[in-house]
Design an enzyme around this catalytic site. Structure first.
Site, mmCIF file in Angstrom:
data_model
loop_
_atom_site.group_PDB
_atom_site.id
_atom_site.type_symbol
_atom_site.label_atom_id
_atom_site.label_comp_id
_atom_site.label_asym_id
_atom_site.label_seq_id
_atom_site.Cartn_x
_atom_site.Cartn_y
_atom_site.Cartn_z
ATOM 1 N N ASP A 1 -14.894 2.491 -3.639
ATOM 2 C CA ASP A 1 -13.853 2.264 -2.644
ATOM 3 C C ASP A 1 -13.240 0.900 -2.936
ATOM 4 O OD1 ASP A 1 -12.331 2.525 -0.236
ATOM 5 O OD2 ASP A 1 -13.721 1.162 0.732
ATOM 6 N N SER A 2 -12.151 0.610 -2.244
ATOM 7 C CA SER A 2 -11.512 -0.696 -2.403
ATOM 8 C C SER A 2 -12.400 -1.824 -1.885
ATOM 9 C CB SER A 2 -10.190 -0.698 -1.640
ATOM 10 O OG SER A 2 -10.405 -0.300 -0.308
ATOM 11 N N CYS B 1 -12.344 6.223 -1.201
ATOM 12 C CA CYS B 1 -11.146 5.562 -0.682
ATOM 13 C C CYS B 1 -10.026 6.583 -0.460
ATOM 14 C CB CYS B 1 -10.703 4.521 -1.698
ATOM 15 S SG CYS B 1 -9.197 3.656 -1.242
ATOM 16 N N GLY C 1 -4.492 -0.158 0.138
ATOM 17 C CA GLY C 1 -3.536 0.590 0.970
ATOM 18 C C GLY C 1 -2.108 0.111 0.891
ATOM 19 N N THR D 1 -6.902 6.003 0.033
ATOM 20 C CA THR D 1 -5.703 5.623 -0.717
ATOM 21 C C THR D 1 -5.820 6.008 -2.192
ATOM 22 O OG1 THR D 1 -5.488 3.767 0.803
ATOM 23 C CG2 THR D 1 -4.157 3.695 -1.183
ATOM 24 N N GLU E 1 -12.035 -4.700 9.797
ATOM 25 C CA GLU E 1 -12.656 -5.720 8.940
ATOM 26 C C GLU E 1 -12.993 -6.978 9.737
ATOM 27 O OE1 GLU E 1 -11.614 -6.118 4.933
ATOM 28 O OE2 GLU E 1 -12.375 -4.063 4.872
ATOM 29 N N CYS F 1 -8.847 7.556 6.258
ATOM 30 C CA CYS F 1 -9.117 6.225 5.699
ATOM 31 C C CYS F 1 -10.565 5.880 5.996
ATOM 32 C CB CYS F 1 -8.172 5.214 6.343
ATOM 33 S SG CYS F 1 -8.550 3.506 5.966
ATOM 34 N N THR F 2 -11.180 5.229 5.024
ATOM 35 C CA THR F 2 -12.594 4.875 5.118
ATOM 36 C C THR F 2 -12.981 4.113 6.395
ATOM 37 O OG1 THR F 2 -11.948 2.919 3.866
ATOM 38 C CG2 THR F 2 -13.042 4.687 2.650
ATOM 39 N N HIS F 3 -12.036 3.310 6.899
ATOM 40 C CA HIS F 3 -12.381 2.410 8.004
ATOM 41 C C HIS F 3 -12.328 3.074 9.380
ATOM 42 C CE1 HIS F 3 -11.893 -0.477 4.852
ATOM 43 N NE2 HIS F 3 -12.035 -1.514 5.650
HETATM 44 N N1 DGL Z 1 -10.301 2.141 1.536
HETATM 45 C C1 DGL Z 1 -8.928 2.244 1.979
HETATM 46 C C2 DGL Z 1 -8.624 3.706 2.339
HETATM 47 O O1 DGL Z 1 -9.503 4.484 2.647
HETATM 48 C C3 DGL Z 1 -8.651 1.329 3.149
HETATM 49 C C4 DGL Z 1 -8.703 -0.138 2.816
HETATM 50 C C5 DGL Z 1 -7.659 -0.568 1.818
HETATM 51 O O2 DGL Z 1 -6.450 -0.571 2.123
HETATM 52 O O3 DGL Z 1 -8.072 -0.893 0.711
HETATM 53 O O4 DGL Z 1 -7.491 4.109 2.298
#
Ligand code: DGL
Length: 270
Positions: free
Chosen positions: A10-11, A73, A43, A75, A152, A184-186
């Site tokens: 992931d990012s 991720c 993102g 994105t 975050e 999205c992961t978050h």
């Molecule tokens: N991991 C990204 C997603 O799931 C979210 C965080 C980012 O923008 O890097 O899209």
């Protein structure tokens, strides 16, 4: 049996919500996680940069000879998966198709909402994937760029998160969606806020959970071999290790006993 690892990337930290689900339903699997904390966020990046980052992330994980690589991720899944898939001799999975299938099966009124980063929403990939399952479903997408920084910074259940979420989710509520993909992961970390606003009659689809279930189905179907035993997980990031642990444990919802290792991801750029 195949004891090789499942590589997940992931990012940054967010993909740990997906790791948490894999650990829960497939505890014998060995996971190698890479969080690209040095280059987060993904993102807001261009598609071109994202493809380059995704390729380097996969090149790093390939060093562990994984039996499967999961792009946790949202994105990178929406924007890079289709482009990079054919470039590697390893099975690569993203989060879009599994959640699109579950959402299409779950909706009763044929109206699905999708929320994600700006890049994910602009890619139109969730909509495409849902329409590929059932072309009659109406899809309402909404980018929610403030959600990642809120999560975050630990604003999981605060007034400000409710205020922003109300504004973001209003068009989906007006459209009458009965299912929303958390693309999205978050977003699983603010599932309660989202659920409170859209109402309990709306089904929320967690993309990390769906990809974990998809791995389990692939194992059951004999497409991926299960691990015989759990030997341990490994965690890598591309920026400073300090402060990662506490935040990572919040996403994972458990203690990390393994050492967190820092790598130079630039070495894996083509
Ligand atoms: N991991 C990204 C997603 O799931 C979210 C965080 C980012 O923008 O890097 O899209």
């Amino acid at each position: 049996m195949d004891n090789r690892c499942i590589g997940v990337f992931d990012s940054g930290l967010g993909g740990l919500t997906c790791v948490k689900e894999i650990m829960k339903i497939l505890p014998e699997e060995n996971i190698v996680y890479f969080g690209d904390t040095g280059r987060v966020p993904y993102g807001t990046r261009s598609a071109e940069i994202l493809v380059k980052y995704t390729i380097s992330d996969i090149r790093f994980l390939k060093e562990f000879d994984p039996k499967l690589i999961v792009i946790a991720c949202g994105t990178a899944s929406t924007t890079a998966l289709d482009i990079v898939k054919g470039k590697f001799d390893v099975n690569i999975m993203g989060v879009v198709a599994p959640s699109a299938h579950t959402a299409a099966a779950s909706t009763k009124n044929g109206k699905i909402g999708v929320i994600g980063t700006s890049r994910s929403i602009n890619s139109g990939k969730y909509e495409q994937a849902i329409k590929a399952v059932n072309g009659d479903i109406e899809v309402y997408s909404k980018a929610c760029p403030m959600f990642v920084p809120l999560v975050e910074n630990g604003y999981l259940d605060s007034k400000v998160t409710y205020m922003i979420a109300e504004e973001y989710l209003e068009p989906l509520i007006k459209a009458g969606v009965d299912t929303v993909i958390l693309g999205c992961t978050h977003y699983p970390l603010i599932k309660k806020v989202i659920g409170d606003i859209v109402g309990e009659s709306v089904t929320l689809i967690d993309s990390g959970k769906e990809v974990a279930r998809h791995i389990r189905s692939s194992i059951e179907a004999g497409e991926v071999e299960a691990a015989a035993r759990h030997n341990g997980n490994r965690f890598f990031i591309s920026d400073k290790v300090e402060s990662f642990q506490t935040a990572a444990e919040m996403f994972l919802d458990t203690k990390i006993n393994e050492p967190i290792e820092k790598i130079d991801i630039e070495k894996y750029m083509l």
